[in-house]
Design a protein around this motif. Structure first.
Motif, PDB file in Angstrom:
ATOM      1  N   ALA A   1     -81.283  70.168  30.172  1.00 32.14           N
ATOM      2  CA  ALA A   1     -81.707  70.120  31.569  1.00 32.14           C
ATOM      3  C   ALA A   1     -81.571  68.702  32.106  1.00 32.14           C
ATOM      4  CB  ALA A   1     -83.133  70.619  31.711  1.00 32.14           C
ATOM      5  N   ARG A   2     -81.926  67.726  31.304  1.00 36.98           N
ATOM      6  CA  ARG A   2     -81.823  66.320  31.722  1.00 36.98           C
ATOM      7  C   ARG A   2     -80.375  65.961  32.055  1.00 36.98           C
ATOM      8  NH1 ARG A   2     -85.173  62.072  31.088  1.00 36.98           N
ATOM      9  NH2 ARG A   2     -84.232  60.001  31.174  1.00 36.98           N
ATOM     10  N   VAL A   3     -79.448  66.386  31.221  1.00 35.82           N
ATOM     11  CA  VAL A   3     -78.027  66.109  31.460  1.00 35.82           C
ATOM     12  C   VAL A   3     -77.562  66.799  32.739  1.00 35.82           C
ATOM     13  CG1 VAL A   3     -75.691  66.484  30.556  1.00 35.82           C
ATOM     14  CG2 VAL A   3     -77.519  65.720  29.031  1.00 35.82           C
ATOM     15  N   ILE A   4     -77.970  68.040  32.935  1.00 36.40           N
ATOM     16  CA  ILE A   4     -77.584  68.778  34.140  1.00 36.40           C
ATOM     17  C   ILE A   4     -78.154  68.100  35.377  1.00 36.40           C
ATOM     18  CG2 ILE A   4     -77.893  70.956  35.389  1.00 36.40           C
ATOM     19  CD1 ILE A   4     -77.789  72.354  32.618  1.00 36.40           C
ATOM     20  N   ILE A   5     -79.405  67.674  35.297  1.00 36.86           N
ATOM     21  CA  ILE A   5     -80.048  66.993  36.434  1.00 36.86           C
ATOM     22  C   ILE A   5     -79.344  65.676  36.727  1.00 36.86           C
ATOM     23  CG2 ILE A   5     -82.177  65.857  37.187  1.00 36.86           C
ATOM     24  CD1 ILE A   5     -83.664  68.079  35.524  1.00 36.86           C
ATOM     25  N   GLN A   6     -79.055  64.890  35.693  1.00 38.34           N
ATOM     26  CA  GLN A   6     -78.345  63.618  35.896  1.00 38.34           C
ATOM     27  C   GLN A   6     -76.971  63.847  36.508  1.00 38.34           C
ATOM     28  OE1 GLN A   6     -78.977  62.023  31.810  1.00 38.34           O
ATOM     29  NE2 GLN A   6     -79.510  60.128  32.877  1.00 38.34           N
ATOM     30  N   ASP A   7     -76.241  64.832  36.020  1.00 35.24           N
ATOM     31  CA  ASP A   7     -74.914  65.138  36.565  1.00 35.24           C
ATOM     32  C   ASP A   7     -75.011  65.561  38.028  1.00 35.24           C
ATOM     33  OD1 ASP A   7     -73.759  64.527  34.164  1.00 35.24           O
ATOM     34  OD2 ASP A   7     -73.384  66.613  33.562  1.00 35.24           O
ATOM     35  N   ALA A   8     -76.018  66.380  38.345  1.00 30.94           N
ATOM     36  CA  ALA A   8     -76.189  66.846  39.726  1.00 30.94           C
ATOM     37  C   ALA A   8     -76.511  65.673  40.651  1.00 30.94           C
ATOM     38  CB  ALA A   8     -77.290  67.891  39.795  1.00 30.94           C
ATOM     39  N   LEU A   9     -77.414  64.792  40.223  1.00 32.43           N
ATOM     40  CA  LEU A   9     -77.776  63.636  41.046  1.00 32.43           C
ATOM     41  C   LEU A   9     -76.596  62.686  41.224  1.00 32.43           C
ATOM     42  CD1 LEU A   9     -81.382  62.907  39.716  1.00 32.43           C
ATOM     43  CD2 LEU A   9     -80.729  63.943  41.903  1.00 32.43           C
ATOM     44  N   THR A  10     -75.776  62.550  40.198  1.00 31.36           N
ATOM     45  CA  THR A  10     -74.578  61.727  40.308  1.00 31.36           C
ATOM     46  C   THR A  10     -73.586  62.359  41.277  1.00 31.36           C
ATOM     47  OG1 THR A  10     -74.877  60.898  38.059  1.00 31.36           O
ATOM     48  CG2 THR A  10     -72.679  60.688  39.015  1.00 31.36           C
ATOM     49  N   GLU A  11     -73.430  63.665  41.175  1.00 30.28           N
ATOM     50  CA  GLU A  11     -72.478  64.371  42.035  1.00 30.28           C
ATOM     51  C   GLU A  11     -72.852  64.276  43.510  1.00 30.28           C
ATOM     52  OE1 GLU A  11     -70.828  68.904  42.509  1.00 30.28           O
ATOM     53  OE2 GLU A  11     -71.054  68.107  40.484  1.00 30.28           O
ATOM     54  N   ILE A  12     -74.146  64.319  43.820  1.00 27.09           N
ATOM     55  CA  ILE A  12     -74.556  64.256  45.233  1.00 27.09           C
ATOM     56  C   ILE A  12     -74.793  62.820  45.703  1.00 27.09           C
ATOM     57  CG2 ILE A  12     -75.514  66.586  45.204  1.00 27.09           C
ATOM     58  CD1 ILE A  12     -78.329  65.321  45.128  1.00 27.09           C
ATOM     59  N   GLY A  13     -74.540  61.849  44.817  1.00 26.93           N
ATOM     60  CA  GLY A  13     -74.603  60.451  45.212  1.00 26.93           C
ATOM     61  C   GLY A  13     -75.977  59.815  45.194  1.00 26.93           C
ATOM     62  N   VAL A  14     -76.943  60.445  44.536  1.00 24.30           N
ATOM     63  CA  VAL A  14     -78.285  59.878  44.453  1.00 24.30           C
ATOM     64  C   VAL A  14     -78.334  58.746  43.442  1.00 24.30           C
ATOM     65  CG1 VAL A  14     -80.693  60.390  43.825  1.00 24.30           C
ATOM     66  CG2 VAL A  14     -79.399  61.980  45.248  1.00 24.30           C
ATOM     67  N   GLN A  15     -77.542  58.856  42.386  1.00 23.95           N
ATOM     68  CA  GLN A  15     -77.492  57.789  41.383  1.00 23.95           C
ATOM     69  C   GLN A  15     -76.057  57.573  40.939  1.00 23.95           C
ATOM     70  OE1 GLN A  15     -80.070  59.389  38.301  1.00 23.95           O
ATOM     71  NE2 GLN A  15     -78.316  59.754  36.995  1.00 23.95           N
ATOM     72  N   SER A  16     -75.818  56.414  40.374  1.00 20.91           N
ATOM     73  CA  SER A  16     -74.480  56.059  39.894  1.00 20.91           C
ATOM     74  C   SER A  16     -74.269  56.628  38.491  1.00 20.91           C
ATOM     75  CB  SER A  16     -74.336  54.544  39.833  1.00 20.91           C
ATOM     76  OG  SER A  16     -74.532  53.989  41.112  1.00 20.91           O
ATOM     77  N   PRO A  17     -73.013  56.880  38.122  1.00 18.88           N
ATOM     78  CA  PRO A  17     -72.745  57.372  36.762  1.00 18.88           C
ATOM     79  C   PRO A  17     -73.287  56.397  35.721  1.00 18.88           C
ATOM     80  CG  PRO A  17     -70.782  57.538  38.125  1.00 18.88           C
ATOM     81  CD  PRO A  17     -71.791  56.773  38.923  1.00 18.88           C
TER      82      PRO A  17
END
Length: 77
Positions: free
Chosen positions: A4-20
């Protein structure tokens, strides 16, 4: 819930909330986990099913009035 953590991080990166590669902060992680759980609960509530039909053709021999249906029976399905 490492996945879930990986999915959440990927989603936030995809929508531009955080950097890769940027670590997930507690507030975004908690909100992301809430949204993720809500999505899973929605999918579970849908109770999706997949139905199919299987057609089996057989010939009767005329000498019997009953046949058994199942694995290794008269009609093997």
């Amino acid at each position: 819930m490492a996945l879930a953590r990986v999915i959440i991080q990927d989603a936030l990166t995809e929508i531009g909330v955080q950097s890769p590669g940027e670590p997930l902060d507690a507030d975004n992680g908690a909100l992301g986990l809430l949204r993720f759980r809500n999505l899973l609960n929605t999918w579970l509530a849908d109770r999706l099913t997949l139905s199919f039909q299987r057609t089996v053709t057989f010939t009767t021999d005329g000498s019997s009035s009953t046949y058994t249906v199942g694995t290794n029976m008269d009609i093997d399905v």
